[in-house]
Scaffold this active site. Structure first.
Site, short mmCIF file in Angstrom:
data_model
loop_
_atom_site.label_atom_id
_atom_site.label_comp_id
_atom_site.label_asym_id
_atom_site.label_seq_id
_atom_site.Cartn_x
_atom_site.Cartn_y
_atom_site.Cartn_z
N LYS A 283 1.24 -1.27 0.31
CA LYS A 283 0.07 -0.02 -0.23
C LYS A 283 1.07 1.87 0.20
O LYS A 283 0.52 2.07 1.30
CB LYS A 283 -0.98 0.05 1.78
CG LYS A 283 -1.92 -1.33 1.54
CD LYS A 283 -3.30 -1.07 1.97
CE LYS A 283 -4.29 -2.12 1.91
NZ LYS A 283 -3.55 -3.59 2.73
N ARG A 284 1.51 1.85 -1.03
CA ARG A 284 2.55 2.49 -1.03
C ARG A 284 2.26 3.86 -1.45
O ARG A 284 0.74 3.53 -2.35
CB ARG A 284 3.94 1.39 -1.55
CG ARG A 284 4.63 0.93 -1.23
CD ARG A 284 5.08 1.71 0.10
NE ARG A 284 6.40 1.16 1.11
CZ ARG A 284 6.27 0.17 2.26
NH1 ARG A 284 5.13 -0.29 2.51
NH2 ARG A 284 7.31 -0.26 2.40
#
Ligand SMILES: O=C(O)c1cc(=O)[nH]c(=O)n1[C@@H]1O[C@H](COP(=O)(O)O)[C@@H](O)[C@H]1O
Length: 270
Positions: free
Chosen positions: A95-96
């Protein structure tokens, strides 16, 4: 091969189920393992043995590996390499999301050829603006990988942000969906920009009709999402929908054959 072609091949062989490797401390306890990097490694490699070559995609949750520092990250790298060797697609759930210039470094880490943390796809958070993800979209396209962008997440708090209505009358979620739809336009069999739409979101007021990409549907299983929920949300044929389940499968370990049976049961239910 493009990411869409890889997905189509994987689904034809194994169906759409994605299984998560989420080594929660409580699961390490339940499997009789220590809450250490050694316990983590045993857990993760058992999961790789059970799931590799049996499902279309496996999603290791980076957080549980990072919690063990550099030794945990080394285990994540091994998990990615071994799953890819088994022919199973790897979606690294990290989840960057960051400003574009920093995003370029995340893109290299999770989508660059030769990076030890690069699987076949990565999860991205678009809340610094969908446009900030551009370096990741470009790297994915260039290396035949994919991204899954959060749109409507499975957690109840997600609605606070994602269902907010923007000045142009669209919800934030719809805005993200529309950007992803535009990016995938005209690509066959499907685009490399996926969306995350939780199985638990209840009724959805977003329009996914024109979206030509994969949809990851978490919240299926342990968070209460069912096959009936998936069909109601995505239609009976669930085309390009990848339900993903972690704890509901992992709770059947550490016995590999019990894990495999659990996977088979969920695959049949879909
Ligand atoms: O991107 C994800 O995978 C994700 C998005 C979302 O909206 N909800 C969600 O639960 N997830 C992830 O999916 C997994 C769900 O795990 P289980 O609830 O155990 O199946 C976790 O790794 C979550 O971080």
């Amino acid at each position: 091969m493009t990411f869409g072609e890889k997905l189509a091949k994987a689904v034809a062989a194994h169906g759409p189920l994605c299984v998560g490797i989420d080594p929660h401390p409580s699961l390490l306890d339940a499997w009789g393992l220590s809450r250490t990097a050694e316990g983590l490694e045993r857990f993760a490699l058992t999961a790789v043995e059970a799931f590799g070559g049996k499902v279309s995609m496996v999603k290791p949750q980076a957080a549980f590996f990072e919690a063990h520092g550099s030794r945990g990250v080394a285990v994540l790298e091994r998990v990615i390499a071994e799953l890819r060797d088994s022919g199973t697609l790897v979606l690294v759930d990290a989840k960057r999301g960051d400003i574009g210039s920093t995003m370029a470094a995340y893109a290299e880490a999770y989508l660059g050829d030769g990076s030890p943390l690069a699987g076949d796809a990565v999860t991205l958070s678009p809340f610094l603006g969908f446009g900030s993800l551009q370096p990741a979209l470009d790297t994915a396209r260039a290396t035949g990988r994919g991204v899954f962008v959060l749109a409507l997440t499975s957690n109840p708090e997600g609605a606070q942000v994602q269902r907010t209505v923007a000045p142009d009358g669209r919800t934030v979620a719809q805005t993200i969906i529309d950007f992803a739809t535009a990016r995938n336009s005209g690509i066959s069999p499907c685009g490399d920009v996926g969306l995350v739409v939780g199985a638990t979101i209840g009724e959805t007021d977003v329009d996914l009709a024109g979206f030509n990409g994969p949809i990851l549907a978490p919240g299926f299983g342990a968070q209460g999402g069912s096959v009936a929920d998936l069909k109601r949300l995505f239609g009976p044929d669930m085309r390009n929908v990848f339900p993903t389940s972690s704890r509901d499968v992992l709770k059947h370990g550490p016995d590999v054959s019990s894990l495999v049976s659990a996977v088979r049961r969920v695959q049949e239910s879909l």
